[in-house]
Scaffold this active site. Structure first.
Site, PDB file in Angstrom:
ATOM      1  N   ARG A 139      29.834  36.365  44.974  1.00  0.00           N
ATOM      2  CA  ARG A 139      28.384  36.444  44.737  1.00  0.00           C
ATOM      3  C   ARG A 139      27.728  35.169  45.254  1.00  0.00           C
ATOM      4  NH1 ARG A 139      27.163  37.110  38.639  1.00  0.00           N
ATOM      5  NH2 ARG A 139      28.240  39.080  39.093  1.00  0.00           N
ATOM      6  N   HIS A 196      31.756  33.961  40.045  1.00  0.00           N
ATOM      7  CA  HIS A 196      31.784  34.842  41.217  1.00  0.00           C
ATOM      8  C   HIS A 196      31.540  34.065  42.507  1.00  0.00           C
ATOM      9  CE1 HIS A 196      31.990  38.988  39.602  1.00  0.00           C
ATOM     10  NE2 HIS A 196      31.398  38.482  38.527  1.00  0.00           N
ATOM     11  N   ASP A 204      34.423  42.239  39.645  1.00  0.00           N
ATOM     12  CA  ASP A 204      34.003  43.211  38.639  1.00  0.00           C
ATOM     13  C   ASP A 204      34.453  44.575  39.132  1.00  0.00           C
ATOM     14  OD1 ASP A 204      32.723  41.197  37.206  1.00  0.00           O
ATOM     15  OD2 ASP A 204      30.769  41.587  38.109  1.00  0.00           O
ATOM     16  N   GLU A 254      33.146  41.043  28.732  1.00  0.00           N
ATOM     17  CA  GLU A 254      32.965  42.055  29.780  1.00  0.00           C
ATOM     18  C   GLU A 254      34.304  42.682  30.158  1.00  0.00           C
ATOM     19  OE1 GLU A 254      31.113  39.864  32.932  1.00  0.00           O
ATOM     20  OE2 GLU A 254      29.176  39.739  31.919  1.00  0.00           O
ATOM     21  N   HIS A 312      35.316  42.342  34.090  1.00  0.00           N
ATOM     22  CA  HIS A 312      35.266  41.039  34.761  1.00  0.00           C
ATOM     23  C   HIS A 312      36.615  40.320  34.717  1.00  0.00           C
ATOM     24  CE1 HIS A 312      33.013  37.134  35.598  1.00  0.00           C
ATOM     25  NE2 HIS A 312      34.156  36.682  35.128  1.00  0.00           N
TER      26      HIS A 312
END
Length: 227
Positions: free
Chosen positions: A96, A141, A148, A206, A209
């Site tokens: 990301r 990320h 993910d 999460e 993740h």
């Protein structure tokens, strides 16, 4: 300044410009995961509008997944193991860009923008997203070894039922959430077990993740665009 060194000024400036430009390129230490796993399913949520912002996120210009070579090698093995069971992985996000993380922050500060609240954070006050840890200044990320994902059935490409969708902000997404059906619990366990077996670690909040334990860039955050 001594005139003998005056010629160095434009050279240094050019060097700095080149350095900044190359940082926008995909480093050799990253790979396109689809090239490593041809039957990989990709639903890069931040490239489109099906996400908690309700719109595309800055830095995502293609439905492609980039990740460190080390993480990719582990994911290749995970895919092989799942394929033998008629299953496979589906990726929602991996590398990301920092500019995307900055875009999340900009969105979070705009309290009035709640276009996707009903699906992604129905029980969370947007003003508490920073305090609760859903939005932060930095993201693992951006270091390139976090992913993910979920598991799908190869035959019909349907996702296994994990109890919530991806990026649902709330307790039902936590690993220790107990109000799940036996099948939902089994599906989450399947994902967690195979990811941990191949060197990934989870976070409590999460179920989707995972980060490679021996990630190569523990303190480096990247900002090249996904394109």
């Amino acid at each position: 300044m001594n005139n003998r060194y005056a010629f160095l000024i434009p050279l240094l400036a050019l060097s700095l410009l080149f350095s900044c430009a190359t940082q926008r390129e995909i480093p050799n230490s990253f790979v396109n995961l689809k090239e490593q796993i041809p039957n990989l399913e990709i639903d890069l949520r931040y490239y489109g509008s099906h996400n908690f912002l309700g719109r595309p996120v800055k830095g995502y210009e293609a439905n492609k997944v980039f990740i460190s070579k080390e993480a990719a090698s582990a994911l290749v093995q995970i895919q092989k193991e799942l394929n033998a069971q008629g299953l496979g992985i589906k990726v929602f996000d991996a590398y990301r860009p920092q500019q995307a993380v900055n875009n999340f922050k900009e969105w979070a500060l705009d309290i009035a923008d709640t276009a996707a609240k009903k699906e992604f954070y129905p029980d969370v006050d947007k003003r508490n997203l920073f305090k609760l840890g859903y939005i932060a200044e930095k993201s693992g990320h951006s270091r390139g070894s976090t992913i993910d994902l979920t598991i799908i059935n190869l035959k019909d490409k349907k996702e296994l039922d994990m109890g919530t969708g991806f990026d649902y902000f709330g307790e039902p997404s936590h690993h220790d959430y107990s109000n799940l059906s036996p099948q939902q619990k089994a599906n989450r366990k399947l994902l967690k077990d195979i990811m941990e077996k191949h060197g990934f670690k989870s976070i409590e909040e999460e179920w989707w993740h995972y980060t490679l334990k021996n990630e190569p860039f523990k303190d480096q955050y990247f900002d090249f665009k996904v394109r």
